[in-house]
Design an enzyme around this catalytic site. Structure first.
Site, PDB file in Angstrom:
ATOM      1  N   SER A 198       0.857  -1.184   0.000  1.00  0.00           N
ATOM      2  CA  SER A 198       0.000   0.000   0.000  1.00  0.00           C
ATOM      3  C   SER A 198       0.887   1.226   0.000  1.00  0.00           C
ATOM      4  CB  SER A 198      -0.892   0.003   1.251  1.00  0.00           C
ATOM      5  OG  SER A 198      -1.529   1.254   1.431  1.00  0.00           O
ATOM      6  N   TYR A 209      -2.326  -0.860  10.445  1.00  0.00           N
ATOM      7  CA  TYR A 209      -2.270  -1.150   9.006  1.00  0.00           C
ATOM      8  C   TYR A 209      -0.987  -0.586   8.405  1.00  0.00           C
ATOM      9  CZ  TYR A 209      -3.678  -1.189   4.077  1.00  0.00           C
ATOM     10  OH  TYR A 209      -3.733  -1.381   2.714  1.00  0.00           O
TER      11      TYR A 209
END
Length: 249
Positions: free
Chosen positions: A134, A147
């Site tokens: 990501s 995350y």
């Protein structure tokens, strides 16, 4: 004839979103795709629309499940580590259980699946591991600390493995999308709406402002990058974290 025809790819989290788009894109190159995930019915439905695709249940947080799944899959040329989860909360309100749950899927799951294939891959004449990370793995992000930490770990693992196996024919890369139009992002939008009282358009604007192009990334864009990394012409590309983020740096 497609140069990837006859290769076999395992895609974790393959039933929806980025994973499903990757399966479709690789299938278009003649790759036999194996979709893995926890929801077998969803996987079978997805595989039913893809030529030469199959579905195998796999919980990436469970050693026995991963072992059985990869034994059932057979020889693997391409591994796309796509399975991942996210939750949003202020750091001081994030329970340790949430930290552990996210790391278990996003980091430890990736490690289990990679270890399941790396032995044969390092002896093969062609092998690819592609980790779906990501943009959060390249910079920080408020309210998603677990995350962000997990995706930084994925990028670090990618770089380490690429160096460790540089003398083989296996390459290891990460793809780092910004916000992608998936079910996970829809959940994030709903979460923003619930916690802030904003409209859907306002919540969406909060996410797209991180993209200089002012939009969500499409799953097909991520899949295209994955397909290129699978190409024999990308053989000198390894250890890279490729951002697909509309120019965000």
């Amino acid at each position: 004839m497609n140069v990837l025809a006859g290769r076999r790819a395992v895609i974790t989290g393959g039933g929806t979103g980025i994973g499903l788009a990757c399966a479709r894109r690789l299938a278009a190159e003649g790759v036999e795709t194996v979709l893995m995930g926890r929801d077998l019915d969803r996987l079978r439905e997805a595989a039913g629309d893809i030529e030469a695709a199959s579905a195998i249940r796999c919980d990436v947080t469970d050693d026995d499940s991963v072992k059985a799944a990869f034994e059932a899959a057979g020889a693997v040329d391409i591994l796309v580590n796509n399975a991942g989860i996210v939750s949003a909360a202020a750091f001081h309100r994030t329970p340790m259980a949430d930290w552990q749950r996210i790391q278990a899927v996003n980091v430890e799951g990736l490690v289990r699946c990679s270890q399941a294939v790396v032995g044969p891959m390092v002896r093969a004449d062609y092998a690819r591991i592609i980790n779906i990370a990501s943009i959060a793995g390249l910079r920080g992000g408020a309210y998603v600390a677990p995350y962000v930490a997990s995706k930084h770990a994925v990028v670090g693992l990618t770089k380490s493995l690429s160096l460790e196996y540089a003398q083989t024919r296996m390459t290891v890369n990460a793809v780092c999308p910004g916000y992608v139009e998936t079910e996970i992002v829809e959940n994030s939008i709903a979460n923003i709406m619930e916690k802030t009282g904003r409209t859907r358009d306002q919540a969406l604007a909060e996410l797209t402002k991180t993209n200089p192009q002012g939009r969500l990334i499409q799953v097909e864009e991520v899949a295209e990058a994955v397909a290129w990394l699978c190409s024999p012409l990308s053989g000198s590309v390894s250890g890279q974290a490729i951002a697909i983020s509309g120019g965000a740096v």
